[in-house]
Design an enzyme around this catalytic site. Structure first.
Site, PDB file in Angstrom:
ATOM      1  N   CYS A 177     -13.420  -8.039   1.060  1.00 33.57           N
ATOM      2  CA  CYS A 177     -12.206  -8.523   0.397  1.00 33.57           C
ATOM      3  C   CYS A 177     -12.155 -10.021   0.655  1.00 33.57           C
ATOM      4  O   CYS A 177     -12.032 -10.437   1.805  1.00 33.57           O
ATOM      5  CB  CYS A 177     -10.978  -7.824   0.980  1.00 33.57           C
ATOM      6  SG  CYS A 177      -9.410  -8.517   0.396  1.00 33.57           S
ATOM      7  N   CYS A 180      -8.354  -1.492   5.892  1.00 33.62           N
ATOM      8  CA  CYS A 180      -8.816  -2.873   5.762  1.00 33.62           C
ATOM      9  C   CYS A 180      -8.335  -3.625   6.997  1.00 33.62           C
ATOM     10  O   CYS A 180      -7.235  -3.361   7.488  1.00 33.62           O
ATOM     11  CB  CYS A 180      -8.216  -3.495   4.502  1.00 33.62           C
ATOM     12  SG  CYS A 180      -8.687  -5.234   4.306  1.00 33.62           S
ATOM     13  N   CYS A 216      -2.152 -18.573  16.989  1.00 33.32           N
ATOM     14  CA  CYS A 216      -3.563 -18.656  16.606  1.00 33.32           C
ATOM     15  C   CYS A 216      -4.110 -20.061  16.868  1.00 33.32           C
ATOM     16  O   CYS A 216      -3.471 -21.057  16.533  1.00 33.32           O
ATOM     17  CB  CYS A 216      -3.710 -18.298  15.130  1.00 33.32           C
ATOM     18  SG  CYS A 216      -5.419 -18.308  14.570  1.00 33.32           S
ATOM     19  N   CYS A 262      -0.587 -22.071   7.311  1.00 31.95           N
ATOM     20  CA  CYS A 262      -0.281 -20.815   8.015  1.00 31.95           C
ATOM     21  C   CYS A 262       0.867 -20.910   9.018  1.00 31.95           C
ATOM     22  O   CYS A 262       0.913 -21.809   9.857  1.00 31.95           O
ATOM     23  CB  CYS A 262      -1.534 -20.302   8.710  1.00 31.95           C
ATOM     24  SG  CYS A 262      -1.306 -18.637   9.391  1.00 31.95           S
ATOM     25  N   ARG A 273      -6.475  -9.034  -6.725  1.00 34.68           N
ATOM     26  CA  ARG A 273      -5.133  -8.763  -6.175  1.00 34.68           C
ATOM     27  C   ARG A 273      -4.190  -9.946  -6.356  1.00 34.68           C
ATOM     28  O   ARG A 273      -4.478 -11.061  -5.918  1.00 34.68           O
ATOM     29  CB  ARG A 273      -5.204  -8.377  -4.684  1.00 34.68           C
ATOM     30  CG  ARG A 273      -3.813  -8.059  -4.112  1.00 34.68           C
ATOM     31  CD  ARG A 273      -3.827  -7.407  -2.739  1.00 34.68           C
ATOM     32  NE  ARG A 273      -4.729  -6.279  -2.713  1.00 34.68           N
ATOM     33  CZ  ARG A 273      -5.874  -6.257  -2.040  1.00 34.68           C
ATOM     34  NH1 ARG A 273      -6.222  -7.290  -1.307  1.00 34.68           N
ATOM     35  NH2 ARG A 273      -6.654  -5.220  -2.086  1.00 34.68           N
TER      36      ARG A 273
END
Ligand code: SAM
Ligand code: DTB
Ligand code: SF4
Length: 326
Positions: A194, A134, A59, A66, A266
């Site tokens: 979300c 999702c 990415c 990350c 969550r």
């Protein structure tokens, strides 16, 4: 509800008020969160989602937490976008494992237009299996958001991660406002949002409260609010970061529940390193959703065995699908 009135949903939260709720004595905070929780939910039900990384690594963004950023050497191998069939196999397994929502994640800054056909196929076919869908694919233009919505995507995950003030300590390749712009495109396309963040990146309690105030002042509230505990990844700038205080983590969950009473909160990444007791406190504070399965995107998650023991020990049951797709 025993005849009392439900807490009203507000979108005008002030930082000072939120800080006062967060900082009250722990028992009072948990009691307030649990009281709000019971007005809107069955307190013994937990929504169950499963994650799949449909495009891993490589990415271009520099998110310092990350494993998938090409800026850091983390040993994660970059892959191409998965075939639709492979994604559907994963969805079948997720359903067998008890999930009602399938969350597909890609390590992109934003999707390329050439990928949109495949992504839309994944959405419509996973939805046809009776799962909520999702996706989390990075930034979306309004046209891309509309295409996904038209294919039947229920939720789009796009986290603000931390407070506006702390954001540039964590990510430099995009801004907090870029994130808000995609969230608006998702909303305008008619999808559910979300959006949450990560604790344990060196932020202070004030940043945690500020992040939640930003989310709670979105109108409508994000339907789903993932609170992640940092999974420390070797090779990233945050690999040696001190742990966030566990009770501050629980306070953050409680504040999310109080500010956004109807949202699913969550308990996301980090359960692998949490005791049953800490997870029990998170549920008591108003968390009512988890990811199940051995893996999140690239890191470990407690497997089926441990989670079914946890549910048994706490008398929890999986939340049935309320908004059945199709
Ligand atoms: N590339 C897309 C994006 O950033 O929106 C989607 C995938 S990204 C991995 C989804 C979210 O996972 C991030 O926004 C972040 O909040 C969370 N995340 C990523 N790495 C994490 C880690 N090591 N620990 C905890 N949460 C993490
Ligand atoms: C979210 O807030 N947490 C999930 C989901 N949204 C996409 C991702 C957690 C990733 C944890 C690190 C990893 O497995 O690479
Ligand atoms: Fe890329 Fe998302 Fe990881 Fe950031 S969090 S590096 S955007 S995959």
């Amino acid at each position: 509800m025993h005849g009392t009135q439900k807490t009203a949903l507000r979108h005008d939260w002030k930082l000072e008020k939120a800080q006062a709720i967060f900082g009250q004595p722990f028992n009072d905070l948990i009691f307030e969160a649990q009281t709000v929780h019971r007005q809107f939910f069955d307190a013994n039900e937990v929504q169950v989602s499963t994650l799949l990384s449909i495009k891993t690594g490589g990415c271009p963004e520099d998110c310092s937490y990350c494993s998938q950023s090409s800026h850091f050497d983390t040993g994660v191998e970059a892959t191409k976008l998965m075939d639709v069939d492979e994604v559907l196999d994963g969805a079948r397994r997720a359903k067998e494992g008890g999930a009602t929502r399938y969350c597909m994640g890609a390590a992109w800054r934003s999707p390329k237009d050439r990928d949109m056909d495949d992504l839309c196929d994944m959405v419509s076919q996973v939805r046809d299996m009776g799962l909520e869908t999702c996706m989390t694919l990075g930034m979306l233009t309004d046209t891309q958001a509309q295409r996904l919505a038209d294919a039947g995507l229920d939720y789009y995950n796009h986290n603000i991660d931390t407070s506006r003030d702390y954001y540039d300590q964590i990510i430099t390749t995009r801004t907090f406002d870029d994130r808000l712009e995609t969230l608006q495109n998702v909303r305008e396309a008619g999808m559910k949002v979300c959006c949450g963040g990560i604790l344990g990146m060196g932020e202070q309690d004030g940043d945690r409260v500020s992040m939640l105030v930003t989310l709670a002042n979105l109108d409508p509230h994000p339907e789903s609010v993932p609170i992640n505990m940092l999974m420390k990844i070797d090779g990233t700038p945050l690999a040696q970061q001190d742990d966030a205080d566990a009770l501050s983590f629980i306070r953050t969950i409680a504040l999310a529940r109080i500010l956004m009473p109807k949202s699913m909160v969550r308990l996301s990444a980090g359960r692998e390193h949490m005791s049953d007791e800490l997870q029990a406190l998170a549920f008591l504070a108003g968390a009512n959703s988890i990811f199940v399965g051995d893996k999140l995107l690239t890191t470990k998650n407690p497997g089926k065995e441990r989670d079914s023991q946890l549910f048994d020990r706490l008398g929890l049951s999986p939340m049935p699908l309320t908004s059945t797709p199709a």
